[in-house]
Every structure is written in C-alpha cells, then in structure tokens.
Design a protein around this motif. Sequence first.
Motif, short mmCIF file in Angstrom:
data_model
loop_
_atom_site.label_atom_id
_atom_site.label_comp_id
_atom_site.label_asym_id
_atom_site.label_seq_id
_atom_site.Cartn_x
_atom_site.Cartn_y
_atom_site.Cartn_z
N VAL A 101 0.84 -1.20 0.00
CA VAL A 101 0.00 0.00 0.00
C VAL A 101 0.88 1.25 0.00
CG1 VAL A 101 -1.73 1.33 1.27
CG2 VAL A 101 -1.92 -1.17 1.15
N ARG A 102 1.94 1.20 0.78
CA ARG A 102 2.86 2.35 0.83
C ARG A 102 3.53 2.56 -0.53
NH1 ARG A 102 7.30 3.74 5.52
NH2 ARG A 102 8.34 5.46 4.43
N PHE A 103 3.96 1.49 -1.17
CA PHE A 103 4.57 1.60 -2.49
C PHE A 103 3.59 2.21 -3.49
CE2 PHE A 103 7.50 -2.32 -1.70
CZ PHE A 103 8.23 -1.58 -0.78
N ARG A 104 2.32 1.83 -3.34
CA ARG A 104 1.30 2.36 -4.27
C ARG A 104 1.17 3.87 -4.11
NH1 ARG A 104 -1.08 4.64 -7.21
NH2 ARG A 104 -2.93 4.15 -8.45
N LEU A 105 1.17 4.36 -2.89
CA LEU A 105 1.04 5.80 -2.67
C LEU A 105 2.33 6.52 -3.05
CD1 LEU A 105 -0.97 5.96 0.68
CD2 LEU A 105 -1.79 6.17 -1.66
N GLU A 106 3.46 5.90 -2.80
CA GLU A 106 4.73 6.53 -3.15
C GLU A 106 4.96 6.57 -4.66
OE1 GLU A 106 7.34 5.69 0.92
OE2 GLU A 106 7.56 4.33 -0.79
N ALA A 107 4.18 5.80 -5.40
CA ALA A 107 4.28 5.82 -6.87
C ALA A 107 3.67 7.09 -7.44
CB ALA A 107 3.60 4.60 -7.46
N VAL A 108 2.90 7.81 -6.63
CA VAL A 108 2.22 9.02 -7.09
C VAL A 108 3.20 10.19 -7.08
CG1 VAL A 108 0.37 10.66 -6.63
CG2 VAL A 108 0.00 8.21 -6.25
N GLU A 109 3.37 10.82 -8.22
CA GLU A 109 4.26 11.97 -8.31
C GLU A 109 3.51 13.27 -8.07
OE1 GLU A 109 6.20 11.79 -12.07
OE2 GLU A 109 7.33 9.97 -11.59
N ASP A 110 2.21 13.28 -8.26
CA ASP A 110 1.43 14.50 -8.09
C ASP A 110 0.19 14.19 -7.26
OD1 ASP A 110 0.01 16.85 -8.25
OD2 ASP A 110 0.09 17.02 -10.43
N LYS A 111 0.24 14.56 -5.98
CA LYS A 111 -0.88 14.28 -5.08
C LYS A 111 -2.16 14.98 -5.54
CE LYS A 111 -0.22 13.96 -0.58
NZ LYS A 111 -0.06 14.26 0.88
N GLU A 112 -2.01 16.16 -6.16
CA GLU A 112 -3.18 16.90 -6.60
C GLU A 112 -3.95 16.13 -7.67
OE1 GLU A 112 -6.08 19.69 -6.44
OE2 GLU A 112 -4.36 19.42 -5.09
#
Length: 232
Positions: A89-100
Amino acid sequence: MTTSYETAKTQLLDAALAHVPFDGWSEATFQAAIRDTDVSSTVARAICPRGAVDLAVAFHKRGDEAMEARLRSEDMSALKFREKVAAAVRFRLEAVEDKEAVRRGTTLFALPIHAVDGAKLVWGTADAIWTALGDTSDDVNWYTKRATLSGVYSSTVLYWLGDDSPDAMATWAFLDRRIEDVMRIEKVKARVRNSPTLSRLMAGPNWVLGQIKAPTRMPKMDFPGSWTAPRD
C-alpha cells in the motif's frame, strides 16, 4: 506516421497531468492535452472516448503498474505478511508523483456517474497487491481479502491526501492501525472456525460460502490493443 495506441495514450496522459491541478480531470484538460501533443483530436477521442475520465483511469493504472514493478524488485522475504501488505500500500502511494492529480481523481470518481469506475479501480489495486504477494485463494476468501484491502486502501488514500506530516509518517501510522484492525477481525474468524459449537451453527452458511469460487483469470489485454495512425 505510425503511433501505437499505448504511446498515444501515454502522450495524452503526460500532457494532461500539467493541467489537472488547475482544471481537474475535465474536458478542458483533455482538450489542452490534445493541443500539447501531436495526437489529432479524432485519434484522441478514439483512444479516450470519455476524454479525461479515461485518462484518469489510465493514471490510476499507471500507479498500479509502478507499485507492481517495485514489489517485484524489493526483497521482502524478511517481512511478516501483514508488513508486506502495508509495504505494498505504501509503495502504491509513493508511486504518485502528483498528489493533486489523485485529489482531483478522488473528486471525479466520487460523482455518481463515475462511482463504478472508482470502485473498479480500487478493487483492481487491491487485486494487484494480493496477486503480487502470491495469493492463491480460489474461494470466497478471494473476494473477502480484496474487499477488506479495498477498504484499507481507500481510507488510507483519504488520510494521505490531508496529511502534511514529514515523509507522510502519520499516514503510515494510520495504515498500520487499519491493518491491525483487520488482523483482529481475522483472529475472531479463526476462533469461530476452531469452536466446535460455532462451527456447527455456521455449517449451513459455510456450505453456501464454500460454493463461491474466484473468477477465472484472463490474460491481460488492453483493447483495442494497438492502433495505426493515418499517414500525414
């Protein structure tokens, strides 16, 4: 000029991401992406019939693919299984380069007209995690595992969107608590299975649940698969 379907879609998505923080996953963003690339409007609409909605879906799936690639590259042999799930789950969120872009996507898929797409994407992420971690269940547990993880993932994303702690430490602590909640539920289920009295009471429901099988997996395909652009 010959352009593959995936290449053209990638170009549109990359161009759209520059506009999403301002215009969301909207028609304005889709038209801006067309202007910023050499993909014609006719081709762009053929690739993304729903415009920016299809690009938002592609953006989410790109994150899933990045997570899967990282899971394949990381050595997690020393981790407990619950730690592996948390790491995924952490890897999935860390894959996001733009939180917006995620924030805008959450707003988009909260709309009733797109809610089914949003649910499918979250389920797909949960399925990707379980599959990558080697889940071999082929009965009702296939569904319950993904449903439970979908809830954990969704709540963690919402928390993460509002988290401004250093290195998202508050989010990871929140994730650990959610997984701990799930583990407590699993312990209760185990006690029920191991109790002769409760097992007899649940014999009927358990028989019904035992008839449920996991869906047959089909090869990954992205229709129409490929597309040849008209010559200039």
